[in-house]
Design an enzyme around this catalytic site. Sequence first.
Site, short mmCIF file in Angstrom:
data_model
loop_
_atom_site.label_atom_id
_atom_site.label_comp_id
_atom_site.label_asym_id
_atom_site.label_seq_id
_atom_site.Cartn_x
_atom_site.Cartn_y
_atom_site.Cartn_z
N CYS A 242 89.52 22.22 23.30
CA CYS A 242 90.23 21.19 22.54
C CYS A 242 90.53 19.95 23.38
O CYS A 242 90.39 18.82 22.89
CB CYS A 242 91.53 21.79 22.00
SG CYS A 242 92.56 20.62 21.06
N CYS B 97 97.84 26.91 19.37
CA CYS B 97 98.57 26.13 18.37
C CYS B 97 98.21 26.53 16.94
O CYS B 97 99.08 26.49 16.06
CB CYS B 97 98.34 24.64 18.58
SG CYS B 97 96.62 24.09 18.32
#
Length: 343
Positions: free
Chosen positions: A89, A186
């Site tokens: 990410c 997340c």
Amino acid sequence: MKSKIVLGLSGGVDSALAAALLREEYEVIALYLSIGPEATGEADAAALARQLGLEFHVMDVSQALEEHVKAPFAQAYLSGRTPLPCAVCNPLVKFPALLSLADEVGAEQIATGHYARTGRGENGRALLRKGLAGNDQSYLLARLGQDILSRVVFPLGELEAKAVVRSRAEELGLEVAHKADSMEICFIPDNDYAAWLDRRGATSPPGDFVSPGGAVLGRHKGIHHYTLGQGKGLGVSGPHRYYVSAIAPGENTVTLSDGSDLVAHWVVCSRPNWIAISELTGPREVTAKFRHARGESPCIITPTEGGGVLAQCPEGVRAPTPGQLAVFYDGDTVLGSAWIEGR
């Protein structure tokens, strides 16, 4: 007039203190990255921006996260690998989003609350260095390229401990000074990877646990429930404790052993991202981390004909796992990283 900087503001204590420290030198523009329905920190981030008087933006990165992180994450587990989504990410979603807003508002630099440091090498290359805190995060940033590292600031990199961060945040009256740290991925807030994969509807079926010799030891719940070196939650009893020593998606089997076959002295890696050097031209002595939560091992890394890296580790490395990252250090400086493929 202060120069502008775009800060990733998550709503946690780290980015909050980063914002407060940066205000002393920059005009801070805060950006909250919304990942979709799993997002939990927007309200805290907005409140922090108001408290600190920061310009506040929200950017929806859910589509990019799905394309670059979530879908590959799911496919990796179904392929018998153990993915590392944060390391994917950072260079493909998070930092490009910060740079996008920075370019839009005319900011030369970006910042996050990561525990790391940057610098400039004698060869002119932007460097990534370890943070001083006990939870140094250079491992998860080791896929960043020169385009990002040349513009990023890590305000917390010189702080010596997380306790110092909380103390400074409390002194400054930041509302999230004692907010609990977020330890999970997340987009999987409950930390149950297998259940998340099940909800996507593309998981592997149950199959056999087998011994190194091929004897059936029991039934597994699907290969996406397991990772190399795992010794808990197997539900198999025998003459010794069992560990996952191999995952074979084609046969839908998980091999269990006593763990004696898990130590590797050679680790094969692919797709290197060199930071402090432009390329690896020959054998080089380094220390290397093969998991975020583990220490470093002395290794000799050598380039391979296919553009990969072969790490020779005389002291041995326990369960180097395909899909995880090998990060190579020269002291506190990150030389580069490569994806683990096997041993």
